[in-house]
Scaffold this motif. Sequence first.
Motif, PDB file in Angstrom:
ATOM      1  N   HIS A   1       0.898  -1.287  -0.132  1.00 52.92           N
ATOM      2  CA  HIS A   1      -0.001   0.013   0.159  1.00 52.92           C
ATOM      3  C   HIS A   1       0.852   1.364   0.099  1.00 52.92           C
ATOM      4  O   HIS A   1       0.343   2.480   0.254  1.00 52.92           O
ATOM      5  N   LEU A   2       2.285   1.160  -0.130  1.00 49.00           N
ATOM      6  CA  LEU A   2       2.994   2.411  -0.347  1.00 49.00           C
ATOM      7  C   LEU A   2       3.219   2.772  -1.714  1.00 49.00           C
ATOM      8  O   LEU A   2       3.280   1.894  -2.491  1.00 49.00           O
ATOM      9  N   GLN A   3       3.076   3.986  -1.962  1.00 42.65           N
ATOM     10  CA  GLN A   3       3.568   4.392  -3.270  1.00 42.65           C
ATOM     11  C   GLN A   3       5.038   4.493  -3.547  1.00 42.65           C
ATOM     12  O   GLN A   3       5.602   4.574  -2.903  1.00 42.65           O
ATOM     13  N   GLY A   4       5.376   4.313  -4.838  1.00 41.28           N
ATOM     14  CA  GLY A   4       6.650   4.566  -5.440  1.00 41.28           C
ATOM     15  C   GLY A   4       7.261   3.353  -5.980  1.00 41.28           C
ATOM     16  O   GLY A   4       6.769   2.194  -5.786  1.00 41.28           O
ATOM     17  N   LYS A   5       8.134   3.577  -7.019  1.00 39.85           N
ATOM     18  CA  LYS A   5       8.705   2.446  -7.929  1.00 39.85           C
ATOM     19  C   LYS A   5       9.231   1.591  -7.456  1.00 39.85           C
ATOM     20  O   LYS A   5       9.518   0.407  -7.595  1.00 39.85           O
ATOM     21  N   GLN A   6      10.250   2.057  -6.155  1.00 40.06           N
ATOM     22  CA  GLN A   6      11.349   1.449  -5.810  1.00 40.06           C
ATOM     23  C   GLN A   6      11.050   0.598  -4.354  1.00 40.06           C
ATOM     24  O   GLN A   6      11.590  -0.045  -3.648  1.00 40.06           O
ATOM     25  N   VAL A   7       9.644   0.789  -3.938  1.00 41.71           N
ATOM     26  CA  VAL A   7       9.186   0.002  -2.694  1.00 41.71           C
ATOM     27  C   VAL A   7       9.229  -1.568  -2.850  1.00 41.71           C
ATOM     28  O   VAL A   7       8.900  -1.937  -4.068  1.00 41.71           O
ATOM     29  N   PRO A   8       9.927  -2.234  -2.018  1.00 36.66           N
ATOM     30  CA  PRO A   8      10.105  -3.562  -2.153  1.00 36.66           C
ATOM     31  C   PRO A   8       8.834  -4.032  -1.844  1.00 36.66           C
ATOM     32  O   PRO A   8       8.006  -3.882  -0.914  1.00 36.66           O
ATOM     33  N   ARG A   9       8.059  -4.767  -2.606  1.00 36.25           N
ATOM     34  CA  ARG A   9       6.828  -5.544  -2.538  1.00 36.25           C
ATOM     35  C   ARG A   9       6.917  -7.034  -3.152  1.00 36.25           C
ATOM     36  O   ARG A   9       7.544  -7.368  -3.814  1.00 36.25           O
ATOM     37  N   ALA A  10       6.269  -8.011  -2.147  1.00 34.71           N
ATOM     38  CA  ALA A  10       6.150  -9.436  -2.347  1.00 34.71           C
ATOM     39  C   ALA A  10       4.959  -9.388  -2.861  1.00 34.71           C
ATOM     40  O   ALA A  10       3.869 -10.104  -2.083  1.00 34.71           O
ATOM     41  N   ASN A  11       4.534  -8.893  -3.948  1.00 33.49           N
ATOM     42  CA  ASN A  11       3.021  -8.700  -4.531  1.00 33.49           C
ATOM     43  C   ASN A  11       2.909  -9.635  -5.897  1.00 33.49           C
ATOM     44  O   ASN A  11       1.844  -9.545  -6.631  1.00 33.49           O
ATOM     45  N   LYS A  12       3.886 -10.589  -6.184  1.00 32.26           N
ATOM     46  CA  LYS A  12       3.674 -11.132  -7.447  1.00 32.26           C
ATOM     47  C   LYS A  12       3.851 -12.750  -7.202  1.00 32.26           C
ATOM     48  O   LYS A  12       4.515 -13.137  -6.063  1.00 32.26           O
ATOM     49  N   PRO A  13       3.713 -13.557  -7.967  1.00 32.52           N
ATOM     50  CA  PRO A  13       3.977 -15.068  -7.758  1.00 32.52           C
ATOM     51  C   PRO A  13       5.528 -15.217  -7.759  1.00 32.52           C
ATOM     52  O   PRO A  13       6.119 -14.335  -8.512  1.00 32.52           O
ATOM     53  N   TYR A  14       6.275 -15.914  -7.088  1.00 31.75           N
ATOM     54  CA  TYR A  14       5.431 -16.984  -6.492  1.00 31.75           C
ATOM     55  C   TYR A  14       5.475 -16.880  -5.059  1.00 31.75           C
ATOM     56  O   TYR A  14       5.489 -17.855  -4.398  1.00 31.75           O
TER      57      TYR A  14
END
Length: 382
Positions: free
Chosen positions: A51-64
């Motif tokens: 829920h944070l904005q920004g291209k560089q934000v580390p996110r585990a929002n994709k498979p796998y």
Amino acid sequence: MGWYDGLLLMKALVVLTGSMLVLSAAAVERRRVPAMYVFGDSTLDVGNNNHLQGKQVPRANKPYYGIDLPGSGKPTGRFSNGYNVADFVAKHLGFEKSPLAYLVLKARNYLIPSAITRGVSYASAGAGILDSTVRNAGGNLPLSQQVRLFAATRAAMEAKVGARAVAELLSRSFFLVGVGSNDFFAFATAQAKGNSTAVGVGTQSDVVAAFYGSLVSNYAAAITELYKLGARKFGIINVGPVGCVPAVRVLNATGGCADAMNQLAAAFDGFLDSLLAGLAARLPGLAYSVADSFGFAARTDPLALGFVSQDSACCGGGSLGAEKDCLPGAQLCADRDRFLFWDRVHPSQRAAMLSAQAYYDGPKEFTAPISFKQLADKIVIK
Ligand SMILES: *[C@@H]1O[C@H](CO)[C@@H](O)[C@H](O)[C@H]1NC(C)=O
Ligand SMILES: *[C@@H]1O[C@H](CO)[C@@H](O)[C@H](O)[C@H]1NC(C)=O
């Protein structure tokens, strides 16, 4: 379930107009603490960064990511193939899993009901003890900001159920804190850029001393502020062997751990122990347990625990699986429970489960001065 739990729950039920909250009494009774509040980095994040904005934000929002979560097998923001350490600590304390992420709760307009009845997670991937670590890790909620968000949450909780009920609830709740690795990654990166010798043998240098000084004072400020806000039981996970994650190992021609980074982390862990002992002596009623994440990794044999790989990422690519991020199309190992590491930085679900077990009720050597279980059961004064 103590009389107070019942009272608080009834109060919460009245406030929350019944339909919003379906809690069976049995679910409450199994809990060892009324709620859990989580602060830290990607090892504990359960969705804040999504829920944070920004291209560089580390996110585990994709498979796998999330592939082994029951039911969905979908990514939730956890940097794991399944549950993470916060989830497993929560399970031991009698919850179904970690409390939901602050920003998820905000988005669902359910922050205060959750804060009152089970807790909130402020953990954010990339977060550091130092605010400056944010620059090296994309965008995140640094520890100081997590504490400020908790302060705001608490004010809103008081507005709902009153100061006395909140003080009682918080004094008996479990505050899980795990942060620091990102500060060491950022420090090593900065040193490598500016000065290749500093991280190698510079542990006595002014630079390193100043780094430790800031880490300790920021950590002390965070714990002290949480204490002032009513927290009493702190379960603190120290900094593990950051030099042994696949992303760091792959930089070494032999694939070995970066010894200097590990030494830096181990020395900090020593300061952390002293810091907490000092705070406990000064702040009446403060109780804590330090989980020795470093010692657990250093003194348990992954092979004996059934792991076949202790140096490579299950999900990734290239040498040690550490040259690529865990993204759709990445290589995936055959047996995810047999890999210590899920991706190039984070433990697998099974590794998280085993470490949480060690912190909760495992061999005495992995927690000090008491275990997470003893901390949960401790009677503390407000
Ligand atoms: C590199 O770091 C070491 C240890 O911090 C220091 O003594 C030395 O002066 C530094 N060298 C440069 C070129 O900055
Ligand atoms: C690389 O790994 C080896 C062990 O395989 C270790 O002895 C060495 O210190 C490591 N190099 C660095 C720079 O940490």
